[in-house]
Design an enzyme around this catalytic site. Structure first.
Site, short mmCIF file in Angstrom:
data_model
loop_
_atom_site.label_atom_id
_atom_site.label_comp_id
_atom_site.label_asym_id
_atom_site.label_seq_id
_atom_site.Cartn_x
_atom_site.Cartn_y
_atom_site.Cartn_z
N ASP A 415 0.83 -1.23 0.00
CA ASP A 415 0.00 0.00 0.00
C ASP A 415 0.85 1.27 0.00
OD1 ASP A 415 -1.64 -2.11 0.66
OD2 ASP A 415 -2.64 -1.10 2.33
N ARG A 468 20.29 -16.42 -0.06
CA ARG A 468 18.94 -16.96 -0.10
C ARG A 468 18.47 -17.26 -1.52
NH1 ARG A 468 15.75 -13.70 4.67
NH2 ARG A 468 16.73 -14.89 6.33
P1 ADP Z 1 8.62 -3.32 8.47
O1 ADP Z 1 9.37 -4.59 8.73
O2 ADP Z 1 9.14 -2.56 7.33
O3 ADP Z 1 8.41 -2.52 9.72
P2 ADP Z 1 6.14 -4.79 8.71
O4 ADP Z 1 5.58 -5.70 7.72
O5 ADP Z 1 6.71 -5.38 9.94
O6 ADP Z 1 7.18 -3.84 7.98
O7 ADP Z 1 5.02 -3.76 9.17
C1 ADP Z 1 4.28 -2.98 8.27
C2 ADP Z 1 2.93 -2.70 8.90
O8 ADP Z 1 2.23 -1.74 8.10
C3 ADP Z 1 2.02 -3.93 8.98
O9 ADP Z 1 1.55 -4.09 10.29
C4 ADP Z 1 0.89 -3.60 8.01
O10 ADP Z 1 -0.35 -4.17 8.38
C5 ADP Z 1 0.85 -2.10 8.08
N1 ADP Z 1 0.21 -1.48 6.90
C6 ADP Z 1 0.37 -1.84 5.61
N2 ADP Z 1 -0.39 -1.07 4.81
C7 ADP Z 1 -1.04 -0.20 5.62
C8 ADP Z 1 -1.99 0.84 5.40
N3 ADP Z 1 -2.42 1.12 4.18
N4 ADP Z 1 -2.44 1.53 6.46
C9 ADP Z 1 -2.02 1.24 7.72
N5 ADP Z 1 -1.16 0.25 7.99
C10 ADP Z 1 -0.66 -0.46 6.96
#
Ligand code: ADP
Length: 638
Positions: A415, A468
């Site tokens: 997103d 990997r």
């Molecule tokens: P990183 O390792 O880069 O921190 P993660 O996958 O651990 O990434 O975390 C990304 C978070 O962002 C997830 O909890 C996901 O659900 C959240 N997320 C993704 N898209 C959106 C959005 N459109 N609005 C709010 N939260 C989002």
């Protein structure tokens, strides 16, 4: 949901037949029983199938209402399944129906709870059709909710949460938007290894002659640019000093980490970002320590890390998954930050070229808008769970369609990349999509110290300390694209994983793809593998551990595989990480297609590109999210 609907229909059919029979027996002819209540009051027990086994609940009812639901036992997985346990019982009670939606991201646990409650209610309810009606959602409030804060962060993974702590430390008000019902995204599911050179830890490990010669190989490489040349010069000085000391412990330094990251990603990454990454990993470890994370007192080698510098947090309640996320969420709560679950960001609000806020929609369909006076940080993670995006950008794998599963949570849909692109951000490295050779939950630790990969025929097919992409590529060539990870009682001691402190034997009971046996022969039988070949494979490996000379070129060894019990985890490659994403500079500012920073817009974590090049080293993602998450949080606050 399909499984649930089928299950509900069966229950309804059985019940309608049962209720019909009962009425015919009990009601005298031509009379109507007006005295029927919905429930027989009392407390009833029911059991359903969750992702990791049975979920048992107790449900209390009076004559016409479900009063309470208590979960008595389950084997689900902590931080990841918590949203289902928080939400499903509440919704069933609020709407007085078991026909509620599963919580996205924990569908298996949700369905298990719903099934358990349904089974309990079957024993008491006179008319199941009354408590299986769909939740009426027409009362959704469409009035927009407005929020405001200095700093708005989209995403509650490691990058978003560490950015939030830094912004709060700088005295800023903070709102974190999270679209899912629970925190943590992939960070809560990750193997938790964080790569960092660490003088204190590396002195506890011995270095093999193979490892030393790998350093000299790196020094021989033609530098690609001045930064790489500088790293090699520093490394040369460091290794000369190391040799002069006459020591034998494991050598490491930020310059070696930088070089291995750059080379491991085929020189595709932005070396300036790598420079910042490896200079700040030890600081990130200390930052997490200050928030309450406890670390294991040794370094391991995460799968695909290529060097023994992976730090693991100590387990809490038998697992180290979720440790970072839980600790950071607590810290943010204490410091007064606002964490808004089920708030999905959909659009960045721009004014005069600056990012001034975020628009989105809540889980219940209500729109919201957040004003950001200092800026917005995009920390939404990658796009491994978005098949359309995978296929759009993939150039290097034969196929990344839905036939390949992902290790990611369902919300990893890219997103933030789409939102940023819509306001003019440059994207980099989008075609680099990582498959991990192991798609299994059932591994004791992210480390490969004491583990070999063996195909169904009982043979190794790759060096397990490889990149990997190489390991995944080789695994895809094995019969049915699957293999087994074989390890032993050196890796799991008294039921606890040595690398991660995880209570592993507990987990093996829940998983039907982890096999345990007292002897190698018994293990071979259990996994239907020719014992003689497996024995020969393990004997060859054990000889390589002794002699430091492996037919597959492996140079990282710990113990031999010779200590009962023996384990095998069945696994196959899955889509794991997306290396490409939003282009940022070393301040974590988002860069537009003209090469200029977009004012007040920052990005950190897997949503960004340029840090890992074509291939991310194992243990470098956790390093990346905390290093650049903190940088984004510090800079947006200035
Ligand atoms: P990183 O390792 O880069 O921190 P993660 O996958 O651990 O990434 O975390 C990304 C978070 O962002 C997830 O909890 C996901 O659900 C959240 N997320 C993704 N898209 C959106 C959005 N459109 N609005 C709010 N939260 C989002």
């Amino acid at each position: 949901m399909k499984r649930f609907l089928a299950f509900m229909l069966t229950i309804l059919m059985i019940l309608s037949m049962a209720v019909g029979c009962k009425k015919a027996e009990e009601s005298p002819a031509n009379t109507v029983n007006t005295d029927v209540t919905l429930f027989k009051p009392g407390t009833y027990t029911g059991t359903g199938k969750g992702l990791f086994g049975d979920i048992t609940v107790e449900v209390e009812v009076d004559t016409d209402k479900i009063l309470s639901i208590n979960v008595k036992s389950h084997n689900e997985s902590g931080t990841i399944s918590d949203p289902a346990f928080d939400k499903i019982p509440k919704e069933i009670i609020e709407y007085q129906t078991v026909n509620v939606d599963a919580v996205s991201g924990c569908t298996g646990s949700s369905n298990g709870i719903i099934e358990a409650v349904t089974v309990a209610l079957e024993q008491s309810c006179n008319d199941m059709s009354k408590i299986t009606v769909a939740v009426q959602k027409e009362n959704i409030n469409v009035e927009k909710v407005n929020y405001s804060a200095d700093v708005v962060i989209i995403g509650s993974g490691g990058a978003g949460l560490s950015a939030a702590v830094e912004a709060l430390n700088a005295g800023r008000s903070v709102i974190v938007l999270e679209k899912m019902a629970g925190y943590g995204g992939n960070t809560a599911r990750a193997g938790s290894a964080l790569n960092s050179a660490d003088p204190e830890m590396q002195e506890k490990e011995e270095m093999s002659s193979g490892e030393l010669s790998r350093i000299y190989d790196i020094l021989e490489l033609q530098p690609k640019n001045d930064l790489m040349k500088g790293w090699q010069e520093t490394l040369k000085k460091e290794i000369d000093e190391y040799k002069e000391k006459g020591v034998t412990y494991l050598f490491d330094s930020p310059s070696l980490h930088k070089l291995q990251t750059y080379i491991g990603g085929d020189y595709v990454a932005d070396p300036e970002l790598i420079d910042v990454l490896a200079d700040n990993t030890l600081d990130a470890i200390n930052f997490l320590k200050e928030t309450g994370v406890k670390w294991e007192e040794r370094v391991t080698i995460a799968m695909g890390a290529t060097w023994q510098r992976s730090h693991n947090p100590s387990a809490v309640d038998g697992t180290n998954k979720g440790v970072f996320v839980n600790t950071l969420v607590d810290t943010i709560d204490k410091k007064g930050g606002q964490l808004l679950l089920e708030h999905k960001a959909e659009e960045l609000i721009m004014a005069d070229g600056k990012c001034v806020g975020v628009r989105g929609v809540k889980g219940n369909g209500q729109p919201f808008e957040v004003q950001a006076t200092k800026g917005v940080i995009i920390a939404t993670g990658g796009f491994s769970a978005n098949v359309e995006m995978r296929q759009k950008y993939n150039k290097h794998w034969a196929n990344l369609d839905e036939s390949l599963a992902t290790s990611n949570h369902t919300g990893a849909t890219g997103d933030g990349i789409i939102m940023a692109e819509n306001v003019g951000a440059e994207l980099v490295g989008m075609e680099w999509i990582q498959l991990t050779p192991w798609g299994s939950l059932g591994i004791p630790t992210a480390a490969i110290d004491n583990m070999v990969f063996v195909n169904q025929e009982g043979q190794r097919f790759v060096s397990e300390d490889n990149r990997r992409d190489v390991m995944a590529g080789e695994a895809l060539k094995q019969s049915n694209s699957h293999f087994y990870m074989i390890y032993d009682g050196h890796t799991v001691v008294d039921g606890v994983s040595v690398g991660s402190g995880k209570r592993f034997d507990e987990e093996t009971k829940k998983l039907d793809f982890v096999y345990k046996a007292d002897s190698l022969e018994e293990l071979a039988q259990k996994i239907n593998m020719p014992y003689e070949t497996l024995k020969e494979t393990i004997d060859d490996f054990n000889r390589a551990v002794e002699e430091g000379n492996d037919a597959f070129g492996r140079t990282v060894f710990a113990e031999k595989i010779d200590k009962s019990p023996f384990y095998a985890t069945y696994t196959c490659p899955v889509v794991h990480h997306t290396m490409g994403g939003i282009k940022i500079n070393t301040n974590a500012q988002v860069i537009n297609t003209d090469g200029k920073p977009i004012e007040n817009l920052y990005a950190a974590g897997e949503v960004t590109g340029g840090i890992h090049g074509s291939n991310r080293l194992g243990g470098n993602a956790i390093a990346d999210i905390f290093v650049f998450g903190r940088i984004a949080g510090q800079n947006v606050s200035k």
